[in-house]
Design a protein around this motif. Structure first.
Motif, PDB file in Angstrom:
ATOM      1  N   LEU A 100       0.825  -1.205   0.000  1.00 42.03           N
ATOM      2  CA  LEU A 100       0.000   0.000   0.000  1.00 42.03           C
ATOM      3  C   LEU A 100       0.859   1.254   0.000  1.00 42.03           C
ATOM      4  O   LEU A 100       0.589   2.207  -0.746  1.00 42.03           O
ATOM      5  CB  LEU A 100      -0.926  -0.008   1.224  1.00 42.03           C
ATOM      6  N   VAL A 101       1.905   1.254   0.807  1.00 43.08           N
ATOM      7  CA  VAL A 101       2.825   2.400   0.847  1.00 43.08           C
ATOM      8  C   VAL A 101       3.478   2.604  -0.521  1.00 43.08           C
ATOM      9  O   VAL A 101       3.573   3.738  -1.020  1.00 43.08           O
ATOM     10  CB  VAL A 101       3.895   2.194   1.935  1.00 43.08           C
TER      11      VAL A 101
ATOM     12  N   PHE B 298       1.571   6.736  -6.911  1.00 44.99           N
ATOM     13  CA  PHE B 298       0.623   7.773  -7.313  1.00 44.99           C
ATOM     14  C   PHE B 298       1.199   9.166  -7.088  1.00 44.99           C
ATOM     15  O   PHE B 298       1.027  10.070  -7.927  1.00 44.99           O
ATOM     16  CB  PHE B 298      -0.683   7.619  -6.530  1.00 44.99           C
ATOM     17  N   LEU B 299       1.886   9.364  -5.959  1.00 39.86           N
ATOM     18  CA  LEU B 299       2.448  10.680  -5.660  1.00 39.86           C
ATOM     19  C   LEU B 299       3.534  11.060  -6.662  1.00 39.86           C
ATOM     20  O   LEU B 299       3.588  12.202  -7.138  1.00 39.86           O
ATOM     21  CB  LEU B 299       3.022  10.695  -4.232  1.00 39.86           C
TER      22      LEU B 299
ATOM     23  N   THR C 124       2.325   1.703  -3.420  1.00 43.16           N
ATOM     24  CA  THR C 124       1.318   2.162  -4.375  1.00 43.16           C
ATOM     25  C   THR C 124       1.026   3.648  -4.188  1.00 43.16           C
ATOM     26  O   THR C 124       0.889   4.399  -5.171  1.00 43.16           O
ATOM     27  CB  THR C 124       0.023   1.345  -4.222  1.00 43.16           C
ATOM     28  N   ILE C 125       0.930   4.097  -2.935  1.00 40.25           N
ATOM     29  CA  ILE C 125       0.714   5.524  -2.666  1.00 40.25           C
ATOM     30  C   ILE C 125       1.901   6.342  -3.188  1.00 40.25           C
ATOM     31  O   ILE C 125       1.721   7.402  -3.802  1.00 40.25           O
ATOM     32  CB  ILE C 125       0.504   5.761  -1.160  1.00 40.25           C
TER      33      ILE C 125
END
Length: 465
Positions: free
Chosen positions: A240-241, A247-248, A243-244
């Motif tokens: 999850l980290v 996106f950033l 993936t975030i």
């Protein structure tokens, strides 16, 4: 868009017939390879060992396919249509050759990675070249025909792989794929255009995003096979980290994987990509269907394999039915897709867990549910493609095409890992057996019905004028 009605006949006559052969031949080559390899892997393990790395044959192939998909449009800009196709076929063929001669599992995995890279190139180039070689009014039908190739592969792949496995000739399966690759490359050399007029692509490769995307996929795939709850949670958190972070970085990068506006759900383009991703995730329970049919309904592996193909057959059927639709029917099909998928998954959650042991009055409704799931995504998929291209900025059309496949493959890999976690948590191995399979089937289909329900919200936003 031209007002002249498109017809299937136009795709299979004249020069378009040759284009269809080389483009959709590449798709079926990539797809058949997936199903053949799944079928022959038990024979491979018996011959050269490596059972501990069994699942990584699929994991590495998918990860490499994502990389190939992300890089394919760059390859098209650098090499132009003909040479890009030939380069993709060469990479795929090289990986296939390594697989054919592999003396150990580690060498085979290397070949599978190279194969996946070439397959990602070929699969994405099919989408990109559809836009180049066919008239715009034929795009939706071409995407429908492309989906039909996956349906053919679903039926032919296990049969071909099973034949080679039956005679302990798994290497011959890879040699056959290599020969077919060469044939399509020769046709491409003759038929594909050597030039393509497009906006100059002065951007570089989004290496950081590709690294983050690959890392997130691998970490989640690794977490899905763990048994300790704490380790699984850590793996999910890490993915999850990553993936975030992806996106950033993508939002601020000069060199991007996605066209402008694709990361925002407030834009039409972002909503359409989100719908495509959620629908792709929604079909991932398919990977457990053969196991459930054998364990809960007493069917043979052969019959279970082909019953599991009903979802893919539904996808093909839906694509062929809707490919000729124009607005407003096309917009309605995009909204209809997640509705049918959610309905089918909910029905599967109701009927599949029942311990029927060969009773077709119990199994038949579950099989119908699989077909409805596939029919749903098939009805919407050709028009998601065309609507994404219409919504993308004019100078980012090639980027938008590559992003469609990148998003689809990334969603597939995340969905497959999530399906593994859901099944494990639901008890497929503990308590296991009939009870575990029944619990896993109920939870897996019920949980994954949420994906198309969320996709419905995105689809409605995406088709708004």
């Amino acid at each position: 868009m031209s007002s002249k009605a498109a017809s299937w006949r136009e795709l299979i006559r004249g020069r378009n017939a040759a284009y269809s052969l080389v483009l959709f031949g590449a798709t079926i080559l990539h797809a058949v390879n997936v199903y053949i390899t799944i079928t022959i892997l038990p024979s491979v393990v018996r011959d050269i060992g490596g059972l501990d790395y069994y699942a990584w044959n699929t994991t590495l192939f998918v990860v490499a396919s994502i990389l190939g998909a992300a890089l394919a449009t760059k390859l098209l800009h650098w090499a132009r249509p003909q040479r890009a196709y030939l380069a993709a076929a060469f990479v795929f063929g090289l990986g296939t050759l390594v697989c054919a001669v592999a003396p150990s599992m580690m060498i085979l995995l290397t070949g599978r990675f190279v194969q996946g890279l070439g397959g990602g190139f070929l699969y994405t180039l099919t989408y990109a070249l559809i836009r180049i070689v066919f008239a715009e009014r034929l795009w939706a039908r071409a995407i429908g025909l492309e989906a039909a190739m996956w349906g053919i592969a679903t039926l032919a792949g296990p049969a071909i792989g099973g034949m080679f496995a039956e005679f302990d000739a798994w290497r011959a399966a890879f040699w056959l794929l290599l020969v077919v690759t060469v044939v399509f490359a020769v046709i491409a050399l003759v038929i594909l255009p050597t030039r393509h007029e497009s906006e100059a692509d002065n951007t570089g490769i989004a290496w950081l995003q590709l690294i983050l995307l690959t890392a997130a996929t691998l970490v989640l795939s690794w977490a899905s096979i763990l048994e300790d709850v704490g380790s699984i949670a850590a793996g999910i958190a890490a993915a999850l980290v990553l993936t975030i972070m992806l996106f950033l970085v993508e939002a601020r990068a000069r060199n991007r994987l996605l066209p402008s506006g694709a990361l925002s759900l407030t834009t039409k383009l972002g909503a359409l990509y989100a719908a495509a991703a959620l629908l792709s995730i929604g079909v991932q329970p398919e990977i457990y269907v053969p196991y459930f049919i054998q364990m809960l309904h007493g069917q043979s592996p052969f019959i279970a394999g082909y019953l599991a193909a009903l979802m893919s057959i539904g996808w093909t059927t839906g694509s062929l039915i809707s490919a000729g639709w124009s607005n407003p029917a096309a917009r309605r099909s995009i909204v209809m897709a997640p509705m049918l998928m959610a309905l089918g998954l909910a029905a599967a959650a109701l009927f599949m867990p029942v311990h029927g042991q060969g009773d077709w009055s119990v199994l038949a409704p579950a099989c119908l549910a699989f077909g409805v799931v596939g029919l749903g995504i098939g009805l919407g998929w050709p028009h998601l493609y065309t609507h994404i291209l219409e919504a993308a900025p004019a100078k980012e059309q090639d980027l938008a095409v590559g992003a469609i496949v990148t998003v689809q493959l990334f969603a597939w890999s995340l969905g497959a890992a999530a399906a593994g976690m859901t099944a494990n948590f639901a008890g497929i191995t503990n308590p296991g057996g009939i009870e575990g399979a029944s619990q896993a089937a109920r939870w897996l289909f019920a949980v994954f019905a949420l994906a198309p329900l969320l996709g419905l919200l995105a689809a409605r936003r995406g088709v708004q004028a």
